[in-house]
Write a protein that holds these residues in place. Structure first.
Motif, PDB file in Angstrom:
ATOM      1  N   HIS A  97       0.862  -1.172   0.000  1.00  0.00           N
ATOM      2  CA  HIS A  97       0.000   0.000   0.000  1.00  0.00           C
ATOM      3  C   HIS A  97       0.907   1.232   0.000  1.00  0.00           C
ATOM      4  N   GLN A  98       0.420   2.315  -0.576  1.00  0.00           N
ATOM      5  CA  GLN A  98       1.219   3.540  -0.659  1.00  0.00           C
ATOM      6  C   GLN A  98       1.710   3.947   0.734  1.00  0.00           C
ATOM      7  N   ARG A 105      -1.706   3.173  -4.551  1.00  0.00           N
ATOM      8  CA  ARG A 105      -3.080   3.342  -4.094  1.00  0.00           C
ATOM      9  C   ARG A 105      -3.924   2.197  -4.672  1.00  0.00           C
ATOM     10  N   GLU A 156      -5.426   2.941  -8.011  1.00  0.00           N
ATOM     11  CA  GLU A 156      -4.434   3.025  -9.081  1.00  0.00           C
ATOM     12  C   GLU A 156      -4.293   1.662  -9.764  1.00  0.00           C
TER      13      GLU A 156
END
Length: 218
Positions: free
Chosen positions: A162-163, A181, A184
């Motif tokens: 995850h970001q 994300r 994304e």
């Protein structure tokens, strides 16, 4: 219409190739996988189990994208007749062969770039990308290649970061992306005409969070 458009594209390609080479050099230089490839805030056993849980109960041919040291291969062979293990690093493939051990005859090791897979159209029934996309210059292109390599109705399982904002991973683990994300990755999959059939955010306490995806080729 910009005067330096062609020159900018050429320079961009040079940067992308340099990043790919940096990643290959990092993994080719690994001497101790347990020390060099393990980040303190990531539990390798945990994310491998998460990835395996996303797979169908059985697949004739599983494509392991960025197999690394091949730690998934023994478990994949419990759910598949054959594993195609692809990696851009010769060092990683050598280590993966060692981990395949007695079942090496059911594993096809292939040296190649995930953005230009050495796999025929429709050769695989299932693809798995476990903690690999953040090492790639163009992860969406790797997903496009996975789509091409899958049979109609074939499935893909993705586990990645995850970001986050842990810049140290750029140097210590050759990460090109600080995670993603969820929307994304979902957007990349849907643009390729994968049916996204499952997404999640998982993680253990005091660990970087993971994002997971299941997709099916239309």
């Amino acid at each position: 219409s910009l005067p330096h458009y062609a020159e900018d594209l050429q320079h961009l390609q040079i940067v992308i190739e340099r990043r790919k080479e940096q990643t290959r050099t990092f993994f080719d230089s690994v001497t101790d996988p347990h020390k060099d490839l393990q980040h303190q805030s990531l539990d390798g056993h945990f994310y491998r189990q998460v990835a395996l849980s996303l797979l169908p109960a059985h697949s004739p041919v599983v494509l392991d994208l960025g197999t690394g040291t091949g730690l998934l291969i023994p478990s994949l062979l419990e759910q598949a007749d054959q594993v195609i293990a692809v990696d851009a690093s010769t060092t990683m493939l050598d280590l993966a062969r060692q981990n395949a051990n007695s079942q090496i005859d059911r594993t096809d090791f292939r040296l190649g770039d995930l953005e230009h897979l050495p796999v025929a159209d429709g050769e695989a029934d299932t693809a798995i990308a476990c903690m690999v996309l953040h090492h790639l210059s163009n992860p969406s292109q790797a997903l496009a290649e996975a789509y091409r390599a899958l049979k109609p109705g074939g499935q893909i399982a993705i586990v990645d970061l995850h970001q986050h904002n842990d810049e140290s991973l750029r140097d210590s683990q050759a990460d090109l992306w600080l995670g993603f994300r969820p929307d994304e990755v979902t957007g990349w999959l849907e643009k390729l005409h994968f049916d996204v059939i499952g997404t999640d955010i998982v993680g253990e306490p005091h660990s970087l969070k993971l994002i997971t995806f299941k997709g099916k080729k239309a």
